[in-house]
Every structure is written in C-alpha cells, then in structure tokens.
Design an enzyme around this catalytic site. Sequence first.
Site, short mmCIF file in Angstrom:
data_model
loop_
_atom_site.label_atom_id
_atom_site.label_comp_id
_atom_site.label_asym_id
_atom_site.label_seq_id
_atom_site.Cartn_x
_atom_site.Cartn_y
_atom_site.Cartn_z
N HIS A 69 0.82 -1.15 -0.05
CA HIS A 69 0.04 -0.07 0.05
C HIS A 69 0.73 1.24 0.04
O HIS A 69 1.74 1.20 0.62
CB HIS A 69 -0.97 0.11 1.16
N ASP A 71 -0.25 4.26 1.04
CA ASP A 71 -0.82 5.40 2.10
C ASP A 71 0.41 5.19 3.36
O ASP A 71 0.59 3.83 3.62
CB ASP A 71 -2.20 5.16 2.15
N ASP A 101 6.37 0.68 7.21
CA ASP A 101 5.02 0.37 7.00
C ASP A 101 4.59 1.18 5.82
O ASP A 101 3.89 2.44 6.16
CB ASP A 101 4.26 0.45 8.14
N GLU A 133 -5.18 1.23 2.65
CA GLU A 133 -5.04 0.35 3.49
C GLU A 133 -5.15 0.76 5.14
O GLU A 133 -5.87 -0.19 5.78
CB GLU A 133 -3.51 -0.53 3.15
N GLU A 134 -4.43 1.75 5.36
CA GLU A 134 -4.47 2.18 6.98
C GLU A 134 -5.65 2.47 7.20
O GLU A 134 -6.04 2.97 8.52
CB GLU A 134 -3.52 3.22 7.12
#
Length: 374
Positions: A69, A71, A101, A133-134
């Site tokens: 991801h 984001d 991350d 995703e977050e």
Amino acid sequence: MQVVEILRKLIDFPSIVGTPNGAIVSWIDAYLRSFAVEAHILPGHEGDRANLFATIGPSDRPGYILSGHMDVVPANEAGWSADPFVLRTEGERLYGRGTSDMKGFLAAVLAAVPTLTASPLARPVHLAFSYDEEAGCRGVPHLLARLPELCAPPLGAIIGEPSGMQAILAHKGKAAARIIIKGRSGHSSRPDLGLNAVHAMADVLNAAISTAEDLMQGPFDGAFEPSYSSLQAGTISGGQAVNIIPEVCTLEVEARAISGIDPVSPLALVRNAAEAQKARGFAVEWEILSAYPALSLAPTAPLAGLLRELTGKAPLAAVSYGTEAGLYQRAGVDAIICGPGDIARAHKPDEFILTSELAACQAMVEALAARCRA
C-alpha cells in the site's frame, strides 16, 4: 535508481491515508514507464485516489503478485527528531514515516524492476499498489474486482507488510463500526424533558464489554496471541457541559477475529443494543467503518514453500495484526505476508528501516524473477 534513493522519493510524498494520492501514483507510473512497463491506474470511488497495477511478463499466464500500500498513517505524534517526510540516514537506519510500513517494500520492489525487465519472464510478476490500507483496506477491493481483466488467475500474492523478511501464514480478521445515538437536549434540571444520549449509549457500551468477556472463553486458535477473538470500545464522545442533557453520543468499536469467524459477527450484540434504543425514542445510526477477513494459508501450500526457499526462513504461523492478504485469499488468490522492516516500528515517531532489510527484500524479489524465467 538505487533502493535508498527510491525510498527517499517515496517518503517525500506525504501520502496520508484518506487523502489524494495522485502525486505518488504519477511518480511510480513514470518510473515504471522508464523501463517500458505499462501501469494501469485504477481510481476508487472517492475520485481523488487510485490503485496502481502493472505486469512484467506475459499477463495471460499465471504468475505472482507483489502487493503493497502507498498510504501511511499521519505523523502528528510528538517525538519525531526531524521532518517525518524527509528521509534521514543514520548509519544503517533510514528514518521517515512509512519506511517500515510499508514504503520500504515498495522501494525494494521498484529497485528490482531493472532485473525483472532485463530478460523475458516465462511467468509474470505483477505489482499491485493500493491506497487507504490504513483505513481498513478500503482501496484494494477495487483492484481485486478488476483483477480478472488485468491478468490470468495468479499463483499467489506476496503482501509486503513489515515482517522481518519472515513469511507469515495467517492473521486475524477485523471489523470496526461507529454507533451514533441522538436524543434530545435540555437543561440538566429537567431530565424528564430530554433524552440523554450518553445514558442510552451505556447499554451499548455494556454490550461491547460483555461480548469482549464472552469472546475470551473461545473458540481458540493457538497460533494467535491472544488465542481468541477480541472486541474493544476504542473511542466514545458525547455531551457539551455537565449541566446540559447530551443530545448526541458516538461510540466506535473494533472486533478482531481468529480464522473461520466472520469479524463482523462479534458486533451483533452491540448493534442489537443500539437498535433497542429506538424504542425509547432515540435515533440510531450504525456504520461499518472497515472490514476484512482473516488470512489462513496452509503450511503445505506451494506459496509457503516458495517463500521458504526465497527467504531461507521457515514461515511464522500467525500474527494478530491484519493486512490485505485476507482479501486476496477471499478473492481466490493464495496470499502470504513477507516484507522488510518491523511492525513494532510502525505508527511511531522516528519509524525506521535498515538498509540490510531493503537489500534482503530486493534480493527476494530478484530471486522470484529468476524463478519466473525458468
């Protein structure tokens, strides 16, 4: 470009979850096109952010997806030693929001593109980069819906969440919900003329607490810590002042479920308690904020064996945090987690990744490319 320079560029983009991501998508698209790799930009329903999907090799043959991801979570915490959106190097440590991350994985994959394109692949390697995703994996479902038109059914997907380059076979599913109860305001001296939304929410909160206690009794899956499904009330707010009857109260709850359990199901009693307030004259709103299924890949699955060979490490049975991997599995694609960095460094000030971790991830991707040439 070397992997650190690519990571530097990616960190420069403050691609915070829930915000437009056109800048980072455009940069990755241009980078791929410089190697004659065409990317499909797949907008989500929000209209201001998109997923990106690219194929290296024959798209009509089964291959492997490298999924990550774009984001990151916000970087508003106190404790950052420098600008979180400017890569900072101290020895082997590379600091910045998203280094672990999970822009480190994206950088390693992009750094391997010259190797991936150096000679023809017999099986394709796909790059699938998602948004939001977050926020509960909101972007990747749009990508997965388009997958049948983009490529042949894949052999598997490697989701590059930070795992210390050790493959992970399973994770819990998650569902989060927001409950809003609306009553009637008034002076606290006349509670008989109002409807106290905070008092009404107490029944809902008690249902959440009771459910959490019941879940601790099982069922159990010893691969996880804790070994049972869980539920918690994460935020609650309501009221203006102690002498005003609160008109509105909001509660947010989250459930995490072991494999085999729909993560939405533990929320049922909470929702029932909320809906029961309607009979007392309250208005009730219920919204699922996010939901994704658990991941459960058999240790004997070919994808598990492949990652063991690519990394030289035996896969880990399970983790309790969640990823997009469960959504890939639900879409019919075997999925496994393996990426550089450490989840313990994520979502914290001075998040970092090691140059050795980036190198190990790039080496894994290049080893996968060698397999796909065979």
